[in-house]
Design an enzyme around this catalytic site. Structure first.
Site, PDB file in Angstrom:
ATOM      1  N   TYR A 101       0.854  -1.203   0.000  1.00 33.00           N
ATOM      2  CA  TYR A 101       0.000   0.000   0.000  1.00 33.00           C
ATOM      3  C   TYR A 101       0.884   1.245   0.000  1.00 33.00           C
ATOM      4  CZ  TYR A 101      -2.883   3.755   1.863  1.00 33.00           C
ATOM      5  OH  TYR A 101      -3.505   4.965   2.051  1.00 33.00           O
TER       6      TYR A 101
HETATM    7  O1  LIG Z   1      -2.181   6.955   7.701  1.00 34.85           O
HETATM    8  C1  LIG Z   1      -2.285   6.263   6.710  1.00 34.85           C
HETATM    9  O2  LIG Z   1      -1.772   6.566   5.663  1.00 34.85           O
HETATM   10  C2  LIG Z   1      -3.028   4.982   6.789  1.00 34.85           C
HETATM   11  O3  LIG Z   1      -3.904   5.047   7.906  1.00 34.85           O
HETATM   12  C3  LIG Z   1      -4.623   3.893   8.142  1.00 34.85           C
HETATM   13  O4  LIG Z   1      -3.722   2.822   8.419  1.00 34.85           O
HETATM   14  P1  LIG Z   1      -3.374   2.503   9.941  1.00 34.85           P
HETATM   15  O5  LIG Z   1      -2.677   3.634  10.583  1.00 34.85           O
HETATM   16  O6  LIG Z   1      -2.682   1.201   9.913  1.00 34.85           O
HETATM   17  O7  LIG Z   1      -4.833   2.437  10.585  1.00 34.85           O
HETATM   18  P2  LIG Z   1      -5.630   1.234  11.251  1.00 34.85           P
HETATM   19  O8  LIG Z   1      -5.736   0.109  10.309  1.00 34.85           O
HETATM   20  O9  LIG Z   1      -6.867   1.809  11.780  1.00 34.85           O
HETATM   21  O10 LIG Z   1      -4.681   0.815  12.451  1.00 34.85           O
HETATM   22  C4  LIG Z   1      -4.429   1.733  13.513  1.00 34.85           C
HETATM   23  C5  LIG Z   1      -3.563   1.090  14.566  1.00 34.85           C
HETATM   24  O11 LIG Z   1      -4.280  -0.004  15.138  1.00 34.85           O
HETATM   25  C6  LIG Z   1      -3.498  -1.179  15.071  1.00 34.85           C
HETATM   26  N1  LIG Z   1      -4.384  -2.320  14.898  1.00 34.85           N
HETATM   27  C7  LIG Z   1      -5.102  -2.478  13.774  1.00 34.85           C
HETATM   28  C8  LIG Z   1      -5.980  -3.518  13.613  1.00 34.85           C
HETATM   29  C9  LIG Z   1      -6.083  -4.462  14.642  1.00 34.85           C
HETATM   30  O12 LIG Z   1      -6.842  -5.446  14.585  1.00 34.85           O
HETATM   31  N2  LIG Z   1      -5.347  -4.281  15.757  1.00 34.85           N
HETATM   32  C10 LIG Z   1      -4.506  -3.239  15.933  1.00 34.85           C
HETATM   33  O13 LIG Z   1      -3.851  -3.117  16.959  1.00 34.85           O
HETATM   34  C11 LIG Z   1      -2.560  -0.988  13.914  1.00 34.85           C
HETATM   35  O14 LIG Z   1      -1.411  -1.779  14.092  1.00 34.85           O
HETATM   36  C12 LIG Z   1      -2.284   0.497  14.007  1.00 34.85           C
HETATM   37  O15 LIG Z   1      -1.253   0.726  14.908  1.00 34.85           O
HETATM   38  C13 LIG Z   1      -5.468   3.542   6.951  1.00 34.85           C
HETATM   39  O16 LIG Z   1      -6.121   2.313   7.174  1.00 34.85           O
HETATM   40  C14 LIG Z   1      -4.648   3.453   5.700  1.00 34.85           C
HETATM   41  O17 LIG Z   1      -5.525   3.294   4.604  1.00 34.85           O
HETATM   42  C15 LIG Z   1      -3.791   4.672   5.522  1.00 34.85           C
HETATM   43  O18 LIG Z   1      -4.569   5.734   5.102  1.00 34.85           O
END
Ligand SMILES: O=C(O)[C@H]1O[C@H](OP(=O)(O)OP(=O)(O)OC[C@H]2O[C@@H](n3ccc(=O)[nH]c3=O)[C@H](O)[C@@H]2O)[C@H](O)[C@@H](O)[C@H]1O
Length: 431
Positions: free
Chosen positions: A242
């Site tokens: 991504y």
């Molecule tokens: O800023 C971005 O550019 C991206 O932001 C977002 O990605 P992330 O920051 O990864 O958000 P998100 O999935 O909500 O996980 C948040 C936290 O929860 C943790 N997480 C997640 C899932 C889970 O089951 N458990 C968990 O601990 C996980 O490890 C993380 O630490 C958008 O989805 C992406 O499309 C993109 O725009």
């Protein structure tokens, strides 16, 4: 002499066998006859292929005409109406991914202040399409038409530009999600690379060319550990496909700016959340599971360190999008020819105060008045990064960007929306 019909459709196999018992003349005649027969056969096959191909294209265009959700005088009128500007100095904006989370909010904000907006969305099923349909209804109710189609449909894009001379494109359509890239890598290439190029090709050929603002991602900072993340920092160590496709998008847009004079602004969004959000994101799926009494999985980093995100509320992101559109400057080219240098900008849009994921869960528990069943596991190697933190001084200088909603306040608004949207308000104990 056999008739033409007999020549073309010999009824007896071996009918053209050369009779060796006759003289040279006859042999020559037979040879000639056989060559001319072959020639006629070739002609026939060519004619058959040509008529098949033209029939096929007739069928294609016919079926497109009958089954497409776009095209026709009525449709063009709807597109023009939706793009109508209702304020002095306003803009007409094509918003891609309009039925998405950020797309819906940005479209509504533009429409509200009097700009013309036409949405485009392919309503794919990466997450529950009924939520996208509900957002579409919300947009329709506010005078925004959402055309159903894919970014890779160059004909549709060109048609939209034929009908409306868009001044701006707000490009938000993308395959989102960091971890899903391991399941379906090609969907990222399809939307974030191929779709982006298709859009840029149409924009560069448009006359006048629009200015483009598009969604990159905080994930381009990848494995960097210098915080906060600044636009000038290196972005060559993505941790997920991504992130790699978003980084590629930044390079691709640069070439279109350089060669064709397109004005381009890339926005690195930092984990955007809020009402009408994306069900695949942690704050959303945690809320669902907590309410349903199901466990949630919380990832933790190396040495048991909590993961942290610079969670950014949707209204602050909308302000950043509108600020970027308003200051984008003009594209210089027309009809595919560059006439001078155009702006090329990249901005972080974050909240500047990272919050650890377990703290996000604490806040949700307070708003929902329900305890979460926490299942804490080591972060799998699936593309996640341990933390994000935005330095927003570029956006601050360019258009006074200043986020104002903290996670506590933003999640309260999200929870209120969630309970209402999913009908929890009518149930006891969750008011
Ligand atoms: O800023 C971005 O550019 C991206 O932001 C977002 O990605 P992330 O920051 O990864 O958000 P998100 O999935 O909500 O996980 C948040 C936290 O929860 C943790 N997480 C997640 C899932 C889970 O089951 N458990 C968990 O601990 C996980 O490890 C993380 O630490 C958008 O989805 C992406 O499309 C993109 O725009």
């Amino acid at each position: 002499m056999p008739s033409l019909e007999e020549e073309l459709f010999p009824s007896t196999p071996g009918k053209f066998k050369i009779d060796r018992g006759h003289g040279m003349n006859r042999h020559f005649h037979r040879c000639f006859a056989s060559t001319s027969t072959m020639f006629l056969w070739a002609l026939f096959l060519i004619a058959l292929t040509a008529s098949y191909l033209s029939f096929q294209s007739f069928v294609d265009s016919g079926s497109r005409y009958f089954s497409a959700s776009w095209g026709g005088i009525q449709w063009e009128k709807q597109v023009r109406n939706s793009a109508q500007i209702h304020r002095p100095g306003g803009m007409s904006v094509l918003v891609t991914g309009a039925a998405g989370f950020v797309g819906t909010h940005v479209s509504l904000a533009l429409k509200k202040r009097g700009d013309g907006v036409v949405g485009l969305d392919n309503f794919n099923n990466y997450y529950d399409p009924s939520l996208k349909r509900a957002r579409k209804s919300l947009l329709n109710g506010n005078g925004v038409l959402v055309v159903e189609g894919d970014l890779n449909d160059a004909k549709l894009l060109a048609k939209l530009f034929d009908v409306v001379a868009f001044t701006h494109v707000m490009h938000l359509a993308a395959q989102a999600g960091v971890r899903y890239a391991m399941e379906n890598p090609n969907s990222y290439v399809h939307s974030n690379i191929a779709g982006l190029v298709t859009l840029l090709e149409v924009c560069k050929s448009a006359n006048p060319q629009p200015s483009i603002v598009w969604a990159s991602s905080s994930s381009v900072y990848g494995l960097n550990d210098k915080v906060p993340f600044s636009e000038a920092d290196r972005t060559d160590r993505p941790a997920s496909l991504y992130a790699a496709t978003k980084k590629a998008g930044e390079e691709i847009t640069h070439t279109y700016n350089h060669i064709y004079g397109l004005s381009i602004t890339g926005l690195r969004f930092f984990t955007v959340y809020g009402p009408w959000g994306r069900p695949d994101m942690a704050y959303f799926s945690f809320t669902r599971n907590i309410l349903q009494g199901k466990p949630i999985t919380i990832y933790r980093g190396k040495n048991r360190a909590d993961l942290a995100r610079d969670f950014t509320y949707i209204d602050d992101i909308v302000k950043g999008c509108l600020g970027s559109l308003d200051t984008s400057g003009k594209s210089t080219g027309s009809g595919g020819k560059k006439k001078g240098n155009a702006p090329f900008r990249i901005f972080n849009l974050g909240n500047t105060s990272p919050v650890k994921v377990p703290e996000l869960v604490n806040i949700l528990e307070r708003h929902l008045k329900v305890k979460a069943k926490r299942n804490i596991v080591d972060m799998p190697g699936n593309g996640d990064v341990p933390f994000t933190h935005a330095n927003i001084s570029y956006a601050q200088r360019a258009f006074g960007y200043k986020p104002t909603t903290d996670l506590q306040t933003g999640l309260k608004k999200f929870v209120k929306w969630y309970l209402s949207y999913y009908g929890y308000n009518n149930r006891q104990g969750l008011q």
